[in-house]
Design a protein around this motif. Structure first.
Motif, PDB file in Angstrom:
ATOM      1  N   ARG A 120       0.737  -0.820   0.215  1.00 20.87           N
ATOM      2  CA  ARG A 120      -0.043  -0.202  -0.058  1.00 20.87           C
ATOM      3  C   ARG A 120       1.279   1.016   0.046  1.00 20.87           C
ATOM      4  NH1 ARG A 120      -3.930   2.310   4.930  1.00 20.87           N
ATOM      5  NH2 ARG A 120      -2.708   0.499   5.869  1.00 20.87           N
ATOM      6  N   ILE A 121       1.779   0.833   0.293  1.00 18.03           N
ATOM      7  CA  ILE A 121       3.055   2.147   0.534  1.00 18.03           C
ATOM      8  C   ILE A 121       3.731   2.752  -0.033  1.00 18.03           C
ATOM      9  CG2 ILE A 121       4.845   3.364   1.313  1.00 18.03           C
ATOM     10  CD1 ILE A 121       3.998   2.023   4.324  1.00 18.03           C
ATOM     11  N   VAL A 193       5.272  10.580  -1.258  1.00 19.06           N
ATOM     12  CA  VAL A 193       4.416  10.953   0.369  1.00 19.06           C
ATOM     13  C   VAL A 193       4.540   9.732   2.049  1.00 19.06           C
ATOM     14  CG1 VAL A 193       1.767  10.019  -0.136  1.00 19.06           C
ATOM     15  CG2 VAL A 193       2.931  10.655  -2.273  1.00 19.06           C
ATOM     16  N   PRO A 194       4.867  10.925   2.484  1.00 19.80           N
ATOM     17  CA  PRO A 194       5.319  10.796   3.956  1.00 19.80           C
ATOM     18  C   PRO A 194       4.693   9.170   4.511  1.00 19.80           C
ATOM     19  CG  PRO A 194       5.146  12.840   3.315  1.00 19.80           C
ATOM     20  CD  PRO A 194       4.909  12.652   2.427  1.00 19.80           C
ATOM     21  N   SER A 195       4.781   8.792   4.437  1.00 14.68           N
ATOM     22  CA  SER A 195       5.126   7.277   4.810  1.00 14.68           C
ATOM     23  C   SER A 195       5.510   6.036   4.855  1.00 14.68           C
ATOM     24  CB  SER A 195       3.302   6.393   3.806  1.00 14.68           C
ATOM     25  OG  SER A 195       4.196   6.732   3.254  1.00 14.68           O
ATOM     26  N   PHE A 196       5.187   4.953   6.540  1.00 12.18           N
ATOM     27  CA  PHE A 196       6.430   4.014   6.784  1.00 12.18           C
ATOM     28  C   PHE A 196       5.430   2.466   7.461  1.00 12.18           C
ATOM     29  CE2 PHE A 196       6.609   5.996  10.307  1.00 12.18           C
ATOM     30  CZ  PHE A 196       6.617   5.606  11.249  1.00 12.18           C
ATOM     31  N   ASP A 214       5.240  -0.684  13.057  1.00 12.34           N
ATOM     32  CA  ASP A 214       5.185   0.716  13.674  1.00 12.34           C
ATOM     33  C   ASP A 214       4.620   1.651  12.681  1.00 12.34           C
ATOM     34  OD1 ASP A 214       4.288   3.103  15.338  1.00 12.34           O
ATOM     35  OD2 ASP A 214       6.841   3.630  15.090  1.00 12.34           O
ATOM     36  N   LEU A 215       3.052   2.282  11.988  1.00 14.19           N
ATOM     37  CA  LEU A 215       2.808   2.950  10.747  1.00 14.19           C
ATOM     38  C   LEU A 215       2.203   3.890  10.246  1.00 14.19           C
ATOM     39  CD1 LEU A 215       2.200   0.940   8.373  1.00 14.19           C
ATOM     40  CD2 LEU A 215      -0.088   0.782   9.182  1.00 14.19           C
ATOM     41  N   PHE A 216       2.572   4.846   9.248  1.00 10.08           N
ATOM     42  CA  PHE A 216       2.253   5.647   9.161  1.00 10.08           C
ATOM     43  C   PHE A 216       1.783   5.709   7.496  1.00 10.08           C
ATOM     44  CE2 PHE A 216       2.559  10.176   7.694  1.00 10.08           C
ATOM     45  CZ  PHE A 216       1.514  11.025   8.562  1.00 10.08           C
ATOM     46  N   VAL A 217       1.020   5.684   7.003  1.00 13.63           N
ATOM     47  CA  VAL A 217       0.209   6.036   5.953  1.00 13.63           C
ATOM     48  C   VAL A 217      -1.194   6.650   6.099  1.00 13.63           C
ATOM     49  CG1 VAL A 217      -1.455   3.911   6.374  1.00 13.63           C
ATOM     50  CG2 VAL A 217       0.082   4.382   4.508  1.00 13.63           C
ATOM     51  N   ASN A 218      -1.358   7.532   4.965  1.00 13.36           N
ATOM     52  CA  ASN A 218      -2.668   8.625   5.060  1.00 13.36           C
ATOM     53  C   ASN A 218      -3.188   8.995   5.875  1.00 13.36           C
ATOM     54  OD1 ASN A 218      -2.796   7.344   1.795  1.00 13.36           O
ATOM     55  ND2 ASN A 218      -4.367   6.081   2.806  1.00 13.36           N
ATOM     56  N   GLY A 219      -1.384   9.624   6.797  1.00 18.37           N
ATOM     57  CA  GLY A 219      -1.524  10.764   7.678  1.00 18.37           C
ATOM     58  C   GLY A 219      -1.910  10.274   9.094  1.00 18.37           C
ATOM     59  N   LYS A 220      -2.086   9.012   8.802  1.00 14.22           N
ATOM     60  CA  LYS A 220      -2.575   8.226   9.909  1.00 14.22           C
ATOM     61  C   LYS A 220      -1.860   7.125  10.147  1.00 14.22           C
ATOM     62  CE  LYS A 220      -6.271  10.119  10.049  1.00 14.22           C
ATOM     63  NZ  LYS A 220      -7.078  10.970  11.407  1.00 14.22           N
ATOM     64  N   GLN A 282      -1.079  16.199   5.361  1.00 14.92           N
ATOM     65  CA  GLN A 282      -2.572  15.527   5.991  1.00 14.92           C
ATOM     66  C   GLN A 282      -3.031  16.334   6.898  1.00 14.92           C
ATOM     67  OE1 GLN A 282      -4.507  13.040   4.409  1.00 14.92           O
ATOM     68  NE2 GLN A 282      -2.957  12.731   2.765  1.00 14.92           N
ATOM     69  N   ASP A 283      -2.653  17.919   7.147  1.00 14.82           N
ATOM     70  CA  ASP A 283      -3.180  18.779   8.326  1.00 14.82           C
ATOM     71  C   ASP A 283      -2.578  18.674  10.002  1.00 14.82           C
ATOM     72  OD1 ASP A 283      -5.320  19.748   6.389  1.00 14.82           O
ATOM     73  OD2 ASP A 283      -6.671  18.108   6.349  1.00 14.82           O
ATOM     74  N   ILE A 284      -1.341  17.996  10.030  1.00 17.83           N
ATOM     75  CA  ILE A 284      -0.799  17.567  10.948  1.00 17.83           C
ATOM     76  C   ILE A 284       0.492  18.568  10.697  1.00 17.83           C
ATOM     77  CG2 ILE A 284       0.637  16.021  12.721  1.00 17.83           C
ATOM     78  CD1 ILE A 284      -1.557  14.225  12.005  1.00 17.83           C
ATOM     79  N   SER A 285       1.004  19.376  11.750  1.00 19.89           N
ATOM     80  CA  SER A 285       2.659  19.518  11.431  1.00 19.89           C
ATOM     81  C   SER A 285       3.336  19.890  13.005  1.00 19.89           C
ATOM     82  CB  SER A 285       2.125  21.484  11.352  1.00 19.89           C
ATOM     83  OG  SER A 285       3.711  22.180  11.783  1.00 19.89           O
TER      84      SER A 285
END
Length: 364
Positions: A120-121, A193-196, A214-220, A282-285
């Motif tokens: 997916r990533i 597209v920042p994800s891992f 540990d997952l980060f995808v679609n800003g989550k 994704q609206d996070i800073s």
């Protein structure tokens, strides 16, 4: 332990031959008083073949060997119940084989979910970019960041779009723990597209393992730890995890420094050897501070990061300290690292590891 399990499978399989021999009168077995019909004898033979076949595929590490083990146990236990007086003690090895097989199945499912997250990533689209990072691209960065980019070899290097790396190390799961748990980890990044996704296997003690992701995808973000890949020990999501995993992604651009010029990162100078990076996605800073040695290598990365994702979780000083920097594929990157939290009780160093392998994909 591998040899012991193979022996259990083989010996248990051989014992099941008794039912077959009894049914077809192929041996004199006066101690077994229960009569066994020929159809039942055929099932005892089938169970025997399944157990010994499972031993063979387990020895050769064939994926899905556990399916044969589970099927053999189900068949065997049905036969044991039908001949309980003579065969009841076969329940013990059946339970052992079932437990090992179920854990292996859980590991397979966990790995399969990790691979799905990786796909997916990596399927996220790549925006078109100039292929080479030029000196003009870094001229607006703070001087210590420019120095790092030049020192790392990023200037003149192809821009990195995706990363795969492997780590070997040791970990502690809580403050005050004396023993380190050996770890093996793999991590995949999409830089465009920042994800891992980061997946780790930990041997807490002999025969006790944890699987973590540990997952980060679609800003989550999502933090997951399971005992034997089966029982959830940690399963956290939410805004605090989203922010913490975004900070983790930002801190780990040290392995792919060409990302420092990406549009989602802004830099502010702190002093001659430090700069703060702000990532907006994704609206996070969130913010992370990069500290450099005089020669321009990354010395450490620090942040105020949520320790966990529960309601009581609060931001704590978090530090990634670089112990060794090496040249890999033409880039100078950290290859030995330790990670710490600053707690009220003092510094808690919970993870230290070596980067053992890294592969890059580049923008077309």
């Amino acid at each position: 332990m591998t040899l012991l399990f193979i022996l259990i499978l083989f010996i248990h399989g051989l014992i099941h031959l008794i039912g077959y021999l009894k049914a077809y009168s192929l041996a004199d077995l006066p101690d077994i008083r229960l009569s066994v019909s020929r159809p039942a004898g055929t099932l005892w033979l089938a169970a025997s073949i399944l157990f010994m076949g499972t031993a063979i595929v387990f020895y050769f590490s064939v994926n899905g060997w556990w399916a044969g083990g589970i099927l053999a146990v189900v068949l065997s236990q049905g036969l044991v119940i039908s001949a309980w007086r003579d065969a009841k003690f076969a329940t013990i090895p059946n339970l052992i084989i079932l437990l090992v097989s179920v854990i292996a199945c859980a590991n397979w499912l966990f790995d399969r979910n990790v691979e799905a997250d990786i796909k997916r990533i990596l399927s996220e689209p790549e925006p078109a970019q100039n292929a080479i990072l030029t000196s003009n691209a870094i001229e607006d960065l703070p001087p210590p960041v420019q120095h790092w980019m030049e020192r790392s070899g990023a200037v003149g290097y192809e821009k990195i779009s995706r990363v795969r790396l492997k780590q070997t190390g040791e970990m502690k799961t809580e403050p005050g723990q004396n023993e380190w748990a050996d770890t093996e980890a793999e991590q995949v990044f999409n830089v465009a597209v920042p994800s891992f996704v980061w997946a780790v296997e930990m041997e807490m003690m002999p025969m006790v393992t944890l699987s973590g992701q540990d997952l980060f995808v679609n800003g989550k973000g999502h933090m997951l730890i399971k005992l034997y890949s089966l029982i959830s020990v940690v399963d956290e999501k939410g805004d605090k995890i989203d922010r913490g995993t975004l900070q983790r992604f930002l801190s780990e651009i040290v392995w792919f420094p060409t990302a420092a010029i990406n549009d989602y990162i802004e830099w502010e100078i702190i002093d001659s050897t430090a700069a703060e990076a702000v990532i907006n996605w994704q609206d996070i800073s969130e913010k992370v501070r990069f500290h450099f040695s005089e020669n321009g290598d990354v010395k450490c990365v620090t942040a105020d990061r949520y320790m966990g994702g529960g309601e009581a979780a609060e931001r704590r000083p978090w530090e990634v300290t670089v112990l060794e920097t090496s040249e890999v594929d033409g880039l100078r990157i950290p290859t030995e690292v330790e990670v710490s939290w600053e707690l009220d009780s003092g510094t808690f160093t919970w993870y230290r590891f070596l980067v053992t392998d890294i592969d890059y994909d580049y923008y077309p």
